[in-house]
Design an enzyme around this catalytic site. Structure first.
Site, short mmCIF file in Angstrom:
data_model
loop_
_atom_site.label_atom_id
_atom_site.label_comp_id
_atom_site.label_asym_id
_atom_site.label_seq_id
_atom_site.Cartn_x
_atom_site.Cartn_y
_atom_site.Cartn_z
N GLY A 1 0.95 -1.14 0.14
CA GLY A 1 0.01 -0.08 0.06
C GLY A 1 0.76 1.19 0.42
O GLY A 1 0.50 1.99 -0.69
N GLN B 1 -7.51 -0.12 3.76
CA GLN B 1 -8.39 -0.77 4.75
C GLN B 1 -9.71 -1.28 4.32
O GLN B 1 -10.56 -2.02 5.16
CB GLN B 1 -8.67 0.35 5.96
CG GLN B 1 -7.41 0.42 6.70
CD GLN B 1 -6.94 -0.73 7.67
OE1 GLN B 1 -7.53 -1.67 7.72
NE2 GLN B 1 -5.67 -0.69 8.02
N HIS C 1 -1.95 -7.98 2.43
CA HIS C 1 -1.59 -8.47 3.82
C HIS C 1 -2.99 -7.87 4.94
O HIS C 1 -2.95 -8.43 5.88
CB HIS C 1 -0.45 -8.21 4.41
CG HIS C 1 -0.03 -6.94 4.73
ND1 HIS C 1 -0.02 -6.38 6.16
CD2 HIS C 1 0.38 -5.80 4.10
CE1 HIS C 1 0.20 -5.18 6.29
NE2 HIS C 1 0.55 -4.70 5.00
N THR D 1 11.14 -7.19 -11.99
CA THR D 1 10.19 -8.39 -12.12
C THR D 1 9.28 -8.63 -11.18
O THR D 1 9.44 -8.26 -9.71
CB THR D 1 11.30 -9.60 -11.96
OG1 THR D 1 12.54 -9.30 -12.79
CG2 THR D 1 10.89 -10.80 -12.12
N CYS E 1 -1.71 8.74 24.28
CA CYS E 1 -1.16 8.93 25.62
C CYS E 1 -0.06 8.38 26.07
O CYS E 1 0.48 7.99 27.14
CB CYS E 1 -2.31 8.54 26.70
SG CYS E 1 -3.79 9.34 26.28
#
Ligand code: PLP
Length: 391
Positions: free
Chosen positions: A71, A180, A202, A238, A328
């Site tokens: 991505g 996503q 993935h 390739t 946090c």
């Protein structure tokens, strides 16, 4: 200890069928797809079959699918090439994009002098389409709009069909990071007029190291990796044949079971909201995450009502893998931009975000284990808090 994996927005386990298809390709089809002999041509046919399969899923032409390594590469290629080859002088985006988009946009600003306009999301993580329209109308510069389809931290979904229409009306190109949502939702790009989109195998039980870019032919996009005629000269090198076959197998399984998987994960997500709300009084859910509309069924972003930068580690020690988010966190790590947009300063100082993300394999028993683990950890913090308040 049975380990529990609840970080499927980061990556998903490979399905057995995907592994089998890839191993068989590695063993039997090792030819270089650019070779003209039969070994090469057999590998080439495998790639072209997957290209057609992806094109059918998206209702586009196979020539518009360019296989890449991931991505990140797809998003980089689209943004950089738009500036380099399509004369883009201005980019409209948000501070909530994945870093492979936001840092590439910044790079284009710094190195190429591209003007960047940001749409600031509200505290729910929504972007205002009127603001987008105003920005589009405010300049004659050749513009690329880059807005992700679903946010990887809070799961908010934007209306890319509407955004694409706005872009068309205003002569702007539209790139959506669809990493996503690809293979998680039906996407018909003959209806949704995006110019560019991205995919990573993935994220839907395919292998790492392979993805694709959707590049609408009419844009005339050129590649940025040169040195060979592969992928219609848009991406030299390739091809990762077994990876592409794995992507195809993973897509096939996702599409075959989409309704069943969606329903299962939505049920699991609802159950998680219910269990965590019971187990941890004061827990909140970020963005549109706890809503059914405009929220990705794979992602739930929670906010614990106390500050515990070690929560990820503590859950990991109990065998539960989640992503902590970084709003946090202590010491060196900085709050994520997404959390900075959706949390108040008070929440940033006193709370802990958690991203829980599901797959079709997630079970209610695993969610029970998460709720029990969080309840146990939270008790210490409740006691501490009570002590502090007593003084
Ligand atoms: N875009 C989004 C929305 C993501 O969630 C991710 C990965 O987390 C990426 C892009 C990058 O994908 P890849 O890991 O294939 O480079």
């Amino acid at each position: 200890m049975n380990k529990i994996y609840l970080d499927n927005a980061a990556t998903t386990p490979l399905s057995e069928e995907v592994i089998d298809a890839m191993v068989s390709t590695m063993k039997m089809n090792f030819g270089n797809p650019s070779s003209t002999h039969s070994f090469g041509q057999e590998a080439k046919i495998l790639i072209e079959n997957v290209r057609r399969q992806v094109a059918d899923y998206l209702h586009v032409s196979p020539a518009e699918i360019i296989f890449t390594s991931c991505g990140t590469e797809s998003n980089n290629m689209i943004i950089k090439s738009s500036v380099e080859h399509l004369g883009i002088e201005r980019i409209i985006s948000t501070p909530m994009e994945h870093k492979c988009v936001s840092e590439t946009v910044l790079d284009m600003k710094n190195r190429k002098g591209v003007e960047v306009n940001y749409i600031r999301p509200n505290e729910k993580g929504d972007i205002d389409l009127h603001q987008l329209e105003e920005l589009l109308k405010a300049s004659d510069k050749k513009t690329l709009v880059s807005l992700m389809h679903a946010n990887n931290e809070i799961g908010n979904i934007v209306d890319i069909k509407k955004i694409a229409e706005l872009c068309k009306e205003n002569n702007a190109l539209f790139h959506s990071d669809t990493v996503q949502t690809m293979a998680h939702m039906n996407l018909d790009f003959s209806e949704i007029k995006v110019d560019f989109a991205s995919c990573s195998a993935h994220k839907f039980h395919g292998p790492k190291g392979v993805g694709f870019a959707f590049i609408r032919k009419a844009t005339g996009m050129k590649g940025i990796i040169t040195g060979g005629p592969q992928e219609r000269s848009l991406r030299a090198g390739t091809e990762n044949v077994s990876g592409i076959v794995g992507l195809g197998k993973a897509l096939e399984i996702s599409l075959q079971h989409m309704e069943e998987y969606t329903q299962h994960m939505q049920e699991i997500k609802d159950y998680t909201i219910e269990r965590l709300s019971d187990a941890i009084p004061g827990i909140k859910f970020n963005g549109r995450s706890a809503e059914k509309e405009n929220s990705l069924y794979t992602v739930l972003s929670a906010l614990l009502p106390y500050k515990n930068p070690l929560i990820g580690l503590q859950l990991d020690m109990k065998g539960i893998a989640i992503s902590q988010g970084s709003a946090c966190s202590s010491g060196a790590s900085k709050p994520s931009m997404v959390m900075m947009m959706v949390l108040s300063e008070d929440e940033m100082d006193h709370c802990t975000p958690l991203r829980i993300s599901f797959s079709h394999m997630t079970t209610k028993a695993e969610i029970d284990a998460l709720a029990e683990a969080l309840e146990e950890i939270s008790k210490d913090y409740a006691i501490e808090k009570t002590n502090v308040e007593h003084r």
